[in-house]
Design a protein around this motif. Sequence first.
Motif, PDB file in Angstrom:
ATOM      1  N   ALA A  36      -4.688  -2.294  13.266  1.00  0.00           N
ATOM      2  CA  ALA A  36      -3.446  -2.356  12.854  1.00  0.00           C
ATOM      3  C   ALA A  36      -3.111  -3.696  11.945  1.00  0.00           C
ATOM      4  CB  ALA A  36      -2.592  -2.568  14.369  1.00  0.00           C
ATOM      5  N   GLU A  37      -3.982  -4.577  11.983  1.00  0.00           N
ATOM      6  CA  GLU A  37      -3.889  -5.819  11.330  1.00  0.00           C
ATOM      7  C   GLU A  37      -5.447  -6.177  10.741  1.00  0.00           C
ATOM      8  OE1 GLU A  37      -3.679  -8.517   8.670  1.00  0.00           O
ATOM      9  OE2 GLU A  37      -1.890  -7.868   9.429  1.00  0.00           O
ATOM     10  N   ASN A  38      -5.753  -6.101   9.666  1.00  0.00           N
ATOM     11  CA  ASN A  38      -7.089  -6.465   9.274  1.00  0.00           C
ATOM     12  C   ASN A  38      -7.745  -7.796   9.676  1.00  0.00           C
ATOM     13  OD1 ASN A  38      -7.765  -3.953   8.299  1.00  0.00           O
ATOM     14  ND2 ASN A  38      -6.890  -4.417   6.491  1.00  0.00           N
ATOM     15  N   ARG A  39      -6.633  -8.715   9.515  1.00  0.00           N
ATOM     16  CA  ARG A  39      -7.058 -10.375   9.600  1.00  0.00           C
ATOM     17  C   ARG A  39      -7.328 -10.551  11.146  1.00  0.00           C
ATOM     18  NH1 ARG A  39      -1.895 -12.737   6.629  1.00  0.00           N
ATOM     19  NH2 ARG A  39      -1.196 -11.106   7.884  1.00  0.00           N
ATOM     20  N   TRP A  40      -8.237 -11.526  11.357  1.00  0.00           N
ATOM     21  CA  TRP A  40      -7.938 -12.138  12.626  1.00  0.00           C
ATOM     22  C   TRP A  40      -7.081 -13.248  12.924  1.00  0.00           C
ATOM     23  CZ3 TRP A  40     -11.290 -10.645  16.423  1.00  0.00           C
ATOM     24  CH2 TRP A  40     -12.483  -9.910  15.962  1.00  0.00           C
ATOM     25  N   LEU A  41      -6.022 -12.704  13.525  1.00  0.00           N
ATOM     26  CA  LEU A  41      -4.693 -13.662  13.842  1.00  0.00           C
ATOM     27  C   LEU A  41      -4.877 -14.257  15.210  1.00  0.00           C
ATOM     28  CD1 LEU A  41      -1.960 -11.738  12.016  1.00  0.00           C
ATOM     29  CD2 LEU A  41      -3.413 -13.852  10.962  1.00  0.00           C
ATOM     30  N   PRO A  42      -4.335 -15.442  15.352  1.00  0.00           N
ATOM     31  CA  PRO A  42      -4.202 -16.022  16.866  1.00  0.00           C
ATOM     32  C   PRO A  42      -3.195 -15.254  17.632  1.00  0.00           C
ATOM     33  CG  PRO A  42      -3.921 -17.768  15.138  1.00  0.00           C
ATOM     34  CD  PRO A  42      -3.848 -16.610  14.163  1.00  0.00           C
ATOM     35  N   ALA A  43      -3.501 -15.136  18.909  1.00  0.00           N
ATOM     36  CA  ALA A  43      -2.745 -14.372  19.593  1.00  0.00           C
ATOM     37  C   ALA A  43      -2.570 -14.788  21.069  1.00  0.00           C
ATOM     38  CB  ALA A  43      -3.137 -12.813  19.874  1.00  0.00           C
ATOM     39  N   GLN A  44      -1.115 -14.685  21.323  1.00  0.00           N
ATOM     40  CA  GLN A  44      -0.955 -15.140  22.781  1.00  0.00           C
ATOM     41  C   GLN A  44      -0.862 -13.912  23.750  1.00  0.00           C
ATOM     42  OE1 GLN A  44      -0.490 -18.534  24.013  1.00  0.00           O
ATOM     43  NE2 GLN A  44      -1.071 -17.344  25.659  1.00  0.00           N
ATOM     44  N   ILE A  45      -1.666 -13.555  24.540  1.00  0.00           N
ATOM     45  CA  ILE A  45      -1.696 -12.578  25.693  1.00  0.00           C
ATOM     46  C   ILE A  45      -0.879 -12.614  26.915  1.00  0.00           C
ATOM     47  CG2 ILE A  45      -3.399 -10.992  26.390  1.00  0.00           C
ATOM     48  CD1 ILE A  45      -5.582 -11.889  24.475  1.00  0.00           C
ATOM     49  N   THR A  46      -0.392 -11.772  27.197  1.00  0.00           N
ATOM     50  CA  THR A  46       0.480 -11.529  28.513  1.00  0.00           C
ATOM     51  C   THR A  46      -0.383 -10.618  29.445  1.00  0.00           C
ATOM     52  OG1 THR A  46       2.475 -12.200  27.506  1.00  0.00           O
ATOM     53  CG2 THR A  46       2.428 -11.480  29.859  1.00  0.00           C
ATOM     54  N   LEU A  47      -0.552 -11.131  30.843  1.00  0.00           N
ATOM     55  CA  LEU A  47      -1.329 -10.220  31.611  1.00  0.00           C
ATOM     56  C   LEU A  47      -0.154  -9.960  32.664  1.00  0.00           C
ATOM     57  CD1 LEU A  47      -4.759 -12.074  32.350  1.00  0.00           C
ATOM     58  CD2 LEU A  47      -4.138 -10.513  30.693  1.00  0.00           C
ATOM     59  N   ARG A 103      -7.356  -3.941  30.672  1.00  0.00           N
ATOM     60  CA  ARG A 103      -6.718  -3.236  31.407  1.00  0.00           C
ATOM     61  C   ARG A 103      -5.525  -4.059  32.202  1.00  0.00           C
ATOM     62  NH1 ARG A 103     -11.893  -1.390  34.966  1.00  0.00           N
ATOM     63  NH2 ARG A 103     -12.498  -3.317  34.113  1.00  0.00           N
ATOM     64  N   GLN A 104      -5.255  -5.161  32.102  1.00  0.00           N
ATOM     65  CA  GLN A 104      -4.208  -6.217  32.695  1.00  0.00           C
ATOM     66  C   GLN A 104      -3.444  -6.523  31.666  1.00  0.00           C
ATOM     67  OE1 GLN A 104      -5.145  -9.162  35.973  1.00  0.00           O
ATOM     68  NE2 GLN A 104      -7.437  -8.448  35.484  1.00  0.00           N
ATOM     69  N   VAL A 105      -3.642  -6.162  30.436  1.00  0.00           N
ATOM     70  CA  VAL A 105      -2.800  -6.843  29.379  1.00  0.00           C
ATOM     71  C   VAL A 105      -1.680  -6.002  29.117  1.00  0.00           C
ATOM     72  CG1 VAL A 105      -2.660  -7.033  26.881  1.00  0.00           C
ATOM     73  CG2 VAL A 105      -4.636  -7.349  28.083  1.00  0.00           C
ATOM     74  N   VAL A 106      -0.523  -6.781  29.286  1.00  0.00           N
ATOM     75  CA  VAL A 106       0.834  -5.999  29.144  1.00  0.00           C
ATOM     76  C   VAL A 106       1.442  -6.372  27.827  1.00  0.00           C
ATOM     77  CG1 VAL A 106       3.172  -6.415  29.800  1.00  0.00           C
ATOM     78  CG2 VAL A 106       1.425  -6.818  31.393  1.00  0.00           C
ATOM     79  N   ARG A 107       1.144  -7.364  26.835  1.00  0.00           N
ATOM     80  CA  ARG A 107       1.598  -7.451  25.509  1.00  0.00           C
ATOM     81  C   ARG A 107       0.615  -8.567  24.603  1.00  0.00           C
ATOM     82  NH1 ARG A 107       5.953  -9.050  28.324  1.00  0.00           N
ATOM     83  NH2 ARG A 107       7.006  -7.219  27.463  1.00  0.00           N
ATOM     84  N   PHE A 108       0.867  -8.562  23.578  1.00  0.00           N
ATOM     85  CA  PHE A 108       0.099  -9.658  22.868  1.00  0.00           C
ATOM     86  C   PHE A 108       1.055  -9.997  21.667  1.00  0.00           C
ATOM     87  CE2 PHE A 108      -2.034  -5.835  21.485  1.00  0.00           C
ATOM     88  CZ  PHE A 108      -2.115  -5.750  20.033  1.00  0.00           C
TER      89      PHE A 108
END
Length: 253
Positions: free
Chosen positions: A67-78, A115-120
């Motif tokens: 979806a995006e070629n770059r490695w970008l910092p992400a905040q993940i919600t479980l 499997r526990q990821v809701v959003r990032f």
Amino acid sequence: MFLTKINLRHASLVGVLLMGAASAQAQQAGTVPDGAAAQANLAALASGSPTVVPRGASEGLKGSPYAENRWLPAQITLTNNLPLAPVPLKYDVLEHRLLMRTVARPNDSLQLDDRQVVRFVLQEPASPFGPARQREFRRFLEAPLDRHRTDYVEVLHEGRYTLLKHYQKSLKKADFQGAYSSDRRFDEIEDKSVYYLRTPEAKLVPVKLGLKPLTAAAPPLAAALKSAVDQKKPKTDADWVAVLHAADPAPAK
């Protein structure tokens, strides 16, 4: 093209994953601070499996699986709200998976057990094309087809109406052998993404980014959309998102 493979014989990595899993399991009942605990929870989600992307059969590969070629910092919600340390992330649309990099192994790509990821939320830095922004991806729970409901959609706009982008990719193999071949000497990843407008009544309408289709999907916004289009003269996806922001501003919090 291959991403870097993980050496699964490294006992140290296995130990980290096992320790992280135990730590995350023990901490679900209470509040967990950021820092080492958040990093351990993140490590518990790393499957450690090799991450391989499609490779061209003859003359390479055209297109991108991401979806995006770059490695970008992400905040993940479980689902369990465990805190996670921000991590460089990629969404591999073709293989329906999330890839991450850790501080300890910055040159390796790990597959995330999502499997526990809701959003990032990807943190995109400022560039000559626009200011820094946050890009939210969430599960496509309202997808028309059941098989897409575990996919992620990008939330491009959210007001009374919500504009979603459902990333879809397919691999078209090289075809250059045999008398009836098309003489295409490369594999190609084709983009088949679809935009949806979610109405205030929770109806999901597939749309193209243009004045007529958006007006047809959201009649109450017709006048505001036309005014915004006249002012902004949209050409790109980002331009059309700006049109929606102007015509359907987010409610005050």
